[in-house]
Scaffold this active site. Structure first.
Site, PDB file in Angstrom:
ATOM      1  N   GLU A 127       0.819  -1.209   0.000  1.00  6.76           N
ATOM      2  CA  GLU A 127       0.000   0.000   0.000  1.00  6.76           C
ATOM      3  C   GLU A 127       0.851   1.256   0.000  1.00  6.76           C
ATOM      4  O   GLU A 127       1.925   1.298   0.595  1.00  6.76           O
ATOM      5  CB  GLU A 127      -0.883   0.026   1.252  1.00  6.76           C
ATOM      6  N   ASP A 166      -7.612  -4.730   9.134  1.00  4.31           N
ATOM      7  CA  ASP A 166      -7.161  -3.545   8.407  1.00  4.31           C
ATOM      8  C   ASP A 166      -7.097  -3.736   6.904  1.00  4.31           C
ATOM      9  O   ASP A 166      -6.416  -3.013   6.207  1.00  4.31           O
ATOM     10  CB  ASP A 166      -5.808  -3.077   8.941  1.00  4.31           C
TER      11      ASP A 166
END
Lengths: 351, 351
Positions: free
Chosen positions: B68, B239
């Site tokens: 990410e 998450d």
């Protein structure tokens, strides 16, 4: 096991190519051979375009510029580039564009290369332009007009020499000092270099018209009456919303080739056109599923804005080139405790 | 002018904080004082939440993990973090999460800090959890259950001690070796540390329940009957899409507080709930425009997924701390020719 708990293990280290090492590597390979090799890597990745994870760049705009992240992945490697674009920077003694990039292993998520990409971006942009021109420029093109003589001009010119085979470049910039700089830098390149006093003069007899200007606005570097039939336009400078280089009528008349449509739509010359304006994706030309140049009279336009896959190709190239060389240093970037769950213990033991 | 054209100028150099220097800096400041200071930076940035350029993280998913990029900007500085999440990594002797981050000047686009963020992420995540708990946990909370005793557990615990004032932690992990590790690492922390044989045992008498497990799946670390009234749940481990830790019934019963709703919607416990499920944005609690804990019987849930602004706060903190210290080295990351337009000339002169 590590021999010394306070020394980072190999897993913690990421090869880093500094600006100095990038320049050493380029001289080691040679500028034109490296442009040619880079074009090969870019072409290989365009050929397998469909398997990439593609996303428009993630841009953060301000009044004076833009900062962008350009990620992509082929499923095995992941790459991204950080790049800014600040046209006002040159007046303050700074680069309009600076960049660095990273390649990582998709399987572990661990970075495997960190590298400067200011110089590498100029190289990959030029390599991509020339790779596109190989498919789109008229056969036997010998002369390029290079309009905008900034940081990219020499790279663009040498790539067209090495990959397309031009023997002559005609330079123009609104700042004659910029033109003098390019002429000086290319004096021993083996090319015929002609400094011109206007864009009109620069495009005389040129089969390839490259525009690479930096103003963050809708400029008109080429007007419709300047562009005759049978040329290839390599439009590099229009690369963000509100920034274009060509008069709308040229864009309307040319056959347009693009990298990644969702990005070109908002950043390229294409932003001037209605939603249904036709274009061809360059990767389809390269795989043979779409036609490139159709005939000698056609005006082709590579509406280049730069795409993450081109940076990915450049990162792959650098990774492959630096193996077993000293063109990099190891950077202690990743925490790597002996027991991966014991990050805190590693911290405590380092005291 | 540069004294030596082959040496990079100051503009070309980016301060770099290695893992080793990060650990030295943390010891210099002290773990608990640094967690407290970090929480202050995070709280300051939550207080000016509205002025940030916010975007959900840009994720590249594979079968085994995710990579990410998390960018944000306050208009003056721009920051982003690279972070991976690979639960299977620990079995191969690698970290589940590694990270690095960068801070840049919005006005020039030039990077001003590159730093390891594997350790720093553990620190900022813990600081953020404790900062949220300061507003959401029952007054006078003394005991935390720490379920999931991986790399983050000690940081979470010490942040709750330093910022919320707990004096006792009750540990549980399905792997008792992980619990032993945390108990050992916290033995001299001044906390009462109790190793428990089940999650049920761990939450006995605890006012704060922290879950931080790593499985990339919809797990049920806490079931509804386990959670009594008046507790605060600090859910850290869920998450990414398809990764949750709490039974849906707890989520339905608790009052939920979130960081950035568009991201929590797809990554947090919130992904289990219908689109109209109510929640409160944490920044509104901090600015006083929304209520935090309402009464002693309420179950509060901080559905934490981690947001770019927290990394930005951590990057600001490190930038401020390393000034005039030797906790960094300068990295030759940016090409900086004397004439910004003469990138090619710089390359040629370096030969």
């Amino acid at each position: 096991m590590k021999s010394n708990a306070l020394q980072p293990s190999g897993k913690a280290l990421v090869p880093f190519v500094s600006v100095d090492n990038m320049m050493r590597l380029i001289h080691h390979i040679g500028v034109e051979p490296m442009l040619t090799a880079l074009a090969g890597y870019v072409e290989d990745d365009f050929r397998r375009w469909e398997l990439f994870d593609k996303t428009p760049r993630v841009a953060s705009h301000s009044d004076v510029g833009v900062i962008e992240l350009m990620p992509t992945s082929d499923g095995e490697a992941y790459g991204f580039k950080y790049v800014n674009g600040h046209p006002k920077n040159t007046k303050e003694g700074l680069q309009t564009v600076t960049a660095f990039g990273l390649l990582a292993d998709v399987y572990t998520g661990y970075p495997v290369l960190l590298t400067e990409m200011t110089i590498l971006t100029a190289m990959r942009t030029a390599a991509t332009s020339a790779m596109a021109a190989k498919y789109l420029a008229p056969k036997g093109a010998t002369t390029m007009a290079m309009i905008g003589n900034g940081a990219q001009a020499e790279f663009q010119t040498l790539a067209m020499k090495a990959i397309v085979g031009i023997d002559s470049v005609r330079l123009f910039d609104i700042d004659s000092k910029a033109t003098e700089k390019v002429a000086r830098n290319l004096a021993s390149s083996g090319l015929t270099v002609v400094a011109c006093a206007s864009a009109e003069e620069a495009i005389e007899g040129a089969q390839i018209l490259t525009t690479c200007t930096a103003d963050k606005q809708n400029a008109t570097i080429l007007t419709d009456n300047m562009v005759g039939s049978g040329v290839h336009i390599n439009a590099i400078g229009g690369d963000c919303p509100g920034k274009t280089e060509l008069h709308r009528d040229i864009v309307a008349r040319a056959d347009m080739f693009v990298e990644y449509p969702p990005q070109t739509r908002i950043e390229g010359e294409l932003q001037q056109m209605p939603d249904d304006h036709p274009f061809t994706e360059l990767w389809q030309v390269i795989t043979g599923t779409a036609q490139g140049r159709r005939d000698a009279r056609q005006v082709t336009l590579f509406d280049s804005v730069g795409f993450a896959i081109e940076d990915f190709s450049a990162l792959r190239f650098i990774r492959d080139q630096i193996r077993d060389t000293d063109y990099y240093m190891d950077l202690d970037l990743l925490a790597d405790p002996d027991d991966p769950r014991d990050l805190f213990g590693m911290l405590m033991r380092s005291a």
